[in-house]
Write a protein that holds these residues in place. Structure first.
Motif, PDB file in Angstrom:
ATOM      1  N   ALA A  99      -7.444  -0.901   0.694  1.00 47.46           N
ATOM      2  CA  ALA A  99      -8.125  -0.783  -0.598  1.00 47.46           C
ATOM      3  C   ALA A  99      -8.796  -2.104  -0.983  1.00 47.46           C
TER       4      ALA A  99
ATOM      5  N   ASP B 296       0.807  -1.222   0.000  1.00 48.16           N
ATOM      6  CA  ASP B 296       0.000   0.000   0.000  1.00 48.16           C
ATOM      7  C   ASP B 296       0.841   1.273   0.000  1.00 48.16           C
TER       8      ASP B 296
ATOM      9  N   GLY C 286      -4.484  -4.291  -3.833  1.00 47.07           N
ATOM     10  CA  GLY C 286      -5.469  -3.253  -4.136  1.00 47.07           C
ATOM     11  C   GLY C 286      -4.687  -2.015  -4.505  1.00 47.07           C
ATOM     12  N   HIS C 287      -4.634  -1.699  -5.792  1.00 53.12           N
ATOM     13  CA  HIS C 287      -3.810  -0.588  -6.276  1.00 53.12           C
ATOM     14  C   HIS C 287      -4.719   0.552  -6.732  1.00 53.12           C
TER      15      HIS C 287
ATOM     16  N   ARG D 217      -5.450   0.501   8.625  1.00 55.83           N
ATOM     17  CA  ARG D 217      -4.036   0.109   8.582  1.00 55.83           C
ATOM     18  C   ARG D 217      -3.335   0.564   9.860  1.00 55.83           C
TER      19      ARG D 217
END
Ligand code: GDP
Ligand code: IMO
Ligand code: MG
Length: 425
Positions: free
Chosen positions: A306, A14, A41-42, A312
Motif C-alpha cells: 500500500a 499489512d 500504509g493502512h 508482497r
C-alpha cells in the motif's frame, strides 16, 4: 479510570490494521498512533471508496473521532500535508480533529537521502526499506540529534535544520553516495526540500499538544482511547528478525513510550493476523511459498504494498511466530483477516514448529537470519465455499486449531476489505 486499548499487527505488517481500526472506531473517542511513520500504509474501504493512510490514524474517517499522532511517531511534513489535503478533497476536514504531539520527531529530506545511501551501501544485504527515512530518523532520535515537530516554532529552526542536514551530507560523503541522481517521490532533493518547508508551514495551522498529558487526562475523564500500531511484531527492532526490521518498538510496550501511558493503564490488546503470511522487503520468512500456491495467495489477496506497490512475499500461516507475537504483547483478543483469500483451497498448511540445526523447536531462534529454519506443517482441509455472514464448519476447525495452539480466542473474522465484511465470534 479508563484504560487504553491497543491494536497491533502480529506478523510482518499489512495484516489489515487500517480496516479494523476504522471498524472499531465508533466505540472510541480518540485513536492514537504511537510509532512508525509514513512507512505504514493502512487501507480503509467503505461504500466503494478506498483510502490509504500513512501518518494519520485510521479513526479519521469516523465523524467526531479525535486522532492523535503520538510522540513515538516520526513525521514527514510534506507527506503529511499531502495526506491531509487528499482527505480534505474527499470531504474530511481535519482542522478540529487532528492533533500532533510536540515531541514527535521530524523526518528531514536528508534522512530520506540517507536511507537510500544506507541501502545502497548494504548492496545485496539491503533491508528493502520503504525509503521514507525511517531508520536514519530514529537513529538521530536516540543519538539525541533529532528535530521535533514542536521545534518548528522556534526562531533558530532553520539553523538547526541546516546543521543536521550538513551532518547527513558528511555521512553520505563517507559512503560515496552521489545525491545528484537522487529522486525523492519523483523530484530532486532541492525541490523536495522546498516542498518540505511548505509542509512545515502548512502544519502550523494544526493543534500541537503535549500528547502524554492529553491522553492521560482523556482517560481520567472517561474517554475511550484506541492505540493503533503500525508494521507488525516480526518487524520490531528488538524482537523481529534483526537487522531486517523497522526501527521502532511495534509491540504493546511501544505504546507506553510512544504515547506516555503507564503499563497499568493498558486495557485490551487486540492482535491481528492474516489467515496466511506476507512480508515485503528482505529477511527470513520460513513458510514462504515460491510456487503457484504463493502466487494464488498474492493474486487473490491483492498482495502488493500500500506504500511502495512492491509485490508482497506470501506463505502459509506460521504459528510459532504468531504465538511469539502474542506472548510479547500480552494479546487478549485475536482477529483473523483475509480468510476469504483461501476460500478455494482444497487443503491449507500451517507451520507448528521448525527444524533448526537438526532439532525440532517451537521457538524462534536468535540466529534466524543466518541459518535455515525448515517449517514443520500440519495440513487441514479447506472450507471451499464463499464466506458470507457465517463461518463455514471447516473454517471454524481452522480457527479452533489456531486458538488451541496460541491459547487466545479469535473473536473477529474478516472476509473482505469492506468495513462491514466481518463476523464476530
Ligand atoms: P495494514 O497496513 O495492516 O493496514 O494493511 P494494508 O492496508 O497494508 O493491507 C491490507 C490489505 O488487505 C488492504 O488492501 C485491505 O483493503 C485488504 N483487506 C483487509 N481485510 C481484508 C479481508 O478480510 N479480505 C480481503 N480480501 N482483503 C482485506
Ligand atoms: P504497515 O503499517 C509492511 C518493512 C519494509 C522493510 C522493513 C524496514 O502498513 O503494516 P523501514 O522503511 O521501516 O525502515 O523498512 O520494514 N515495513 C513494512 N512492511 N508493512 C509496513 O507497515 C511496513 N513498514 C515497514 O518493507 O522490510
Ligand atoms: Mg500496510
Amino acid at each position: 479510570m479508563n484504560k487504553i486499548d491497543i491494536l497491533l499487527g502480529l506478523q510482518w505488517g499489512d495484516e489489515g490494521k487500517g480496516k479494523v481500526v476504522d471498524a472499531l472506531t465508533p466505540n472510541y473517542d480518540i485513536v492514537a498512533r504511537f510509532q512508525g511513520g509514513p512507512n505504514a500504509g493502512h487501507t480503509i474501504e467503505f461504500e466503494g471508496k478506498k483510502f490509504v493512510l500513512h501518518n494519520i490514524p485510521s479513526g479519521v474517517l469516523t465523524p467526531g473521532c479525535v486522532n492523535l499522532i503520538g510522540n513515538g511517531v516520526i513525521i514527514d511534513p510534506h507527506i503529511l500535508q499531502g495526506e491531509i489535503e487528499g482527505l480534505n478533497q474527499a470531504g474530511f476536514n481535519l482542522r478540529q480533529t487532528l492533533l500532533i504531539a510536540n515531541r514527535a520527531h521530524l523526518i528531514l529530506p536528508s534522512h530520506r537521502a540517507l536511507d537510500a545511501a544506507n541501502e545502497k551501501a548494504l548492496g545485496k544485504m539491503k533491508v528493502g526499506t520503504t525509503l521514507k527515512g525511517i531508520g536514519p530518523t530514529y537513529t538521530d532520535k536516540t543519538a539525541r540529534k533529532g528535530l521535533r515537530i514542536g521545534d518548528i516554532a522556534s526562531a533558530d529552526f532553520r539553523e538547526r535544520y541546516e546543521n543536521l542536514k550538513q551532518h547527513h551530507l558528511r555521512q553520505m560523503a563517507a559512503v560515496d553516495f552521489d545525491m545528484n541522481g537522487l529522486l525523492l517521490d519523483g523530484v530532486s532533493f532541492e525541490e523536495y526540500e522546498k516542498l518540505w518547508f511548505e509542509g512545515v508551514e502548512y502544519l502550523k495551522q494544526f493543534q500541537f499538544v503535549d500528547g502524554e498529558y492529553y491522553i492521560n487526562e482523556a482517560l481520567d475523564n472517561g474517554k475511550k482511547v484506541l492505540a493503533e500500531g503500525a508494521q507488525g511484531s516480526m518487524l520490531d527492532v528488538d524482537f523481529g528478525s534483526y537487522p531486517f526490521v523497522t526501527s521502532s518498538n511495534v509491540i504493546a510496550a511501544g505504546v507506553c513510550s510512544g504515547l506516555g501511558v503507564a503499563p497499568s493503564r493498558i486495557g485490551k490488546v487486540y492482535g491481528i493476523f492474516k489467515a496466511y503470511c506476507t512480508r515485503v522487503g528482505t529477511g527470513p520468512f520460513p513458510t514462504e511459498l515460491f510456487d503457484a500456491t504463493g502466487e494464488t495467495l498474492r493474486q487473490n489477496g491483492h498482495e502488493f504494498g500500500a506504500t511502495t506497490g512492491r509485490p508482497r512475499r506470501c506463505g502459509w500461516l506460521d504459528l510459532p511466530a504468531l504465538k511469539y507475537a502474542v506472548m510479547l504483547s500480552g494479546v487478549t483478543d485475536l482477529m483473523m483477516m483475509k480468510s476469504d483469500v483461501m476460500d478455494d483451497f482444497e487443503t491449507i498448511k500451517v507451520a507448528t514448529a521448525y527444524r533448526y540445526n537438526g532439532v525440532e523447536t517451537r521457538q524462534l531462534p536468535f540466529a534466524a537470519c543466518t541459518e535455515t529454519m525448515e517449517p514443520i506443517y500440519t495440513e487441514l482441509p479447506g472450507w471451499q465455499q464463499k464466506i458470507e455472514n457465517q463461518i463455514p464448519e471447516k473454517l471454524e476447525n481452522y480457527i479452533k486449531f489456531i486458538e488451541n495452539y496460541v491459547g487466545v480466542p479469535i473473536k473477529f473474522v474478516s472476509y473482505g476489505p469492506d468495513r462491514t465484511q466481518n463476523i464476530l465470534r
